[in-house]
Scaffold this motif. Structure first.
Motif, PDB file in Angstrom:
ATOM      1  N   GLY A  30      78.541 -39.101   9.868  1.00  0.00           N
ATOM      2  CA  GLY A  30      77.447 -39.855  10.158  1.00  0.00           C
ATOM      3  C   GLY A  30      76.733 -39.686  11.352  1.00  0.00           C
ATOM      4  N   THR A  42      83.355 -46.889   9.117  1.00  0.00           N
ATOM      5  CA  THR A  42      83.668 -47.405   8.061  1.00  0.00           C
ATOM      6  C   THR A  42      85.209 -47.322   7.409  1.00  0.00           C
ATOM      7  OG1 THR A  42      83.057 -45.282   6.819  1.00  0.00           O
ATOM      8  CG2 THR A  42      81.373 -47.260   7.172  1.00  0.00           C
ATOM      9  N   SER A 101      80.990 -43.104   7.233  1.00  0.00           N
ATOM     10  CA  SER A 101      80.904 -42.781   8.757  1.00  0.00           C
ATOM     11  C   SER A 101      82.045 -43.097   9.237  1.00  0.00           C
ATOM     12  CB  SER A 101      79.652 -43.675   9.377  1.00  0.00           C
ATOM     13  OG  SER A 101      80.157 -44.926   9.517  1.00  0.00           O
ATOM     14  N   ARG A 114      75.680 -44.577  10.859  1.00  0.00           N
ATOM     15  CA  ARG A 114      74.744 -44.768   9.884  1.00  0.00           C
ATOM     16  C   ARG A 114      75.378 -43.612   8.784  1.00  0.00           C
ATOM     17  NH1 ARG A 114      68.941 -45.763  12.378  1.00  0.00           N
ATOM     18  NH2 ARG A 114      69.348 -47.661  13.416  1.00  0.00           N
TER      19      ARG A 114
END
Length: 245
Positions: free
Chosen positions: A151, A15, A12, A155
């Motif tokens: 994402g 991240t 995502s 998430r």
């Protein structure tokens, strides 16, 4: 040839940090639906697409662009933003609507991922619609590659990760080196498991269930298609155009 030992996948836009992308080739993936919509708009001869993070940025840019050839486009939580010309359904982006137009594009996940990745060496947009074009382009690159899955609100979205796995699978002709990064191994393994049922997996994804209530199944059917065009969206100086256009 792409170096699969160093190719990385982020699940995502939350991240990774911007500095991790310096001097690297990036593909931003938002299958449902921003990537698919961008590709479709360029396929239907939009002049260019300006990705923005929010409505405020969209408003500021719109005041400095020729309004006769400008469309405000995008969604919030899957729904077209009030007062905008178009939402985020690729089916809205017909030749009649977008030809020769500049689009200011604002989405919940996809454009935020694009904006966060602007410091990369090259930034492309990928979806199943232009799969082989992305694979061919990455095979020609000599720099490290990062596949960024947009994402959904931080998430993982399985459809984005499946596309990343499809890209890696094709780059490696169905094999992956033992030294590959963990993210690549996860994406590759997911694609290996579901590659015969991509459309079905997309239709059953969490994000698809949310979209069905808003847009029905038509967008899902469209976005699950593979290789309907050879469009290669690339970001330069804040605007996305077709590199082969």
């Amino acid at each position: 040839m792409a170096n699969l030992n160093t190719l990385d996948v982020f699940f995502s836009s939350q991240t990774f940090q911007e500095e991790e992308l310096r001097k690297k080739i990036v593909v931003v993936i938002d299958v449902l639906r921003a990537s698919s919509t961008i590709i479709t708009a360029l396929m239907n001869q939009a002049k260019g697409i300006i990705p923005v993070e929010d409505m405020g940025e969209a408003s500021r840019i719109s005041q400095s662009v020729d309004s006769d050839n400008l469309l405000l486009c995008g969604e919030k939580d899957g729904v077209k933003i009030e007062g905008y010309d178009l939402g985020n359904s690729p089916l809205e982006y017909s030749v009649d609507r977008v030809k020769d137009k500049t689009l200011i594009f604002n989405t919940t996940n996809g454009t935020k991922a694009i904006k966060k990745a602007v410091g990369s060496s090259n930034l492309y947009i990928g979806s199943f619609l232009n799969l082989s074009t992305i694979v061919h382009t990455l095979n020609e690159e000599q720099k490290d590659i990062v596949l960024i899955c947009a994402g959904w609100r931080g998430r993982m979205a399985i459809e984005d990760l499946l596309f990343a796995g499809n890209v890696i699978y094709n780059l490696g002709n169905g094999t992956l080196p033992h030294e590959a990064r963990d993210g690549s191994k996860v994406a590759f393994g997911l694609y290996e498991k579901f590659r015969e049922n991509i459309s079905d997996v997309i239709h059953r994804s969490n994000h698809a269930e949310r979209l069905k209530e808003i847009a029905g199944d038509q967008d899902l059917d469209y976005c699950a298609q593979r290789d309907i065009c050879d469009i290669l969206p690339v970001l330069n100086d804040g605007i996305i155009t077709n590199l082969y256009g």
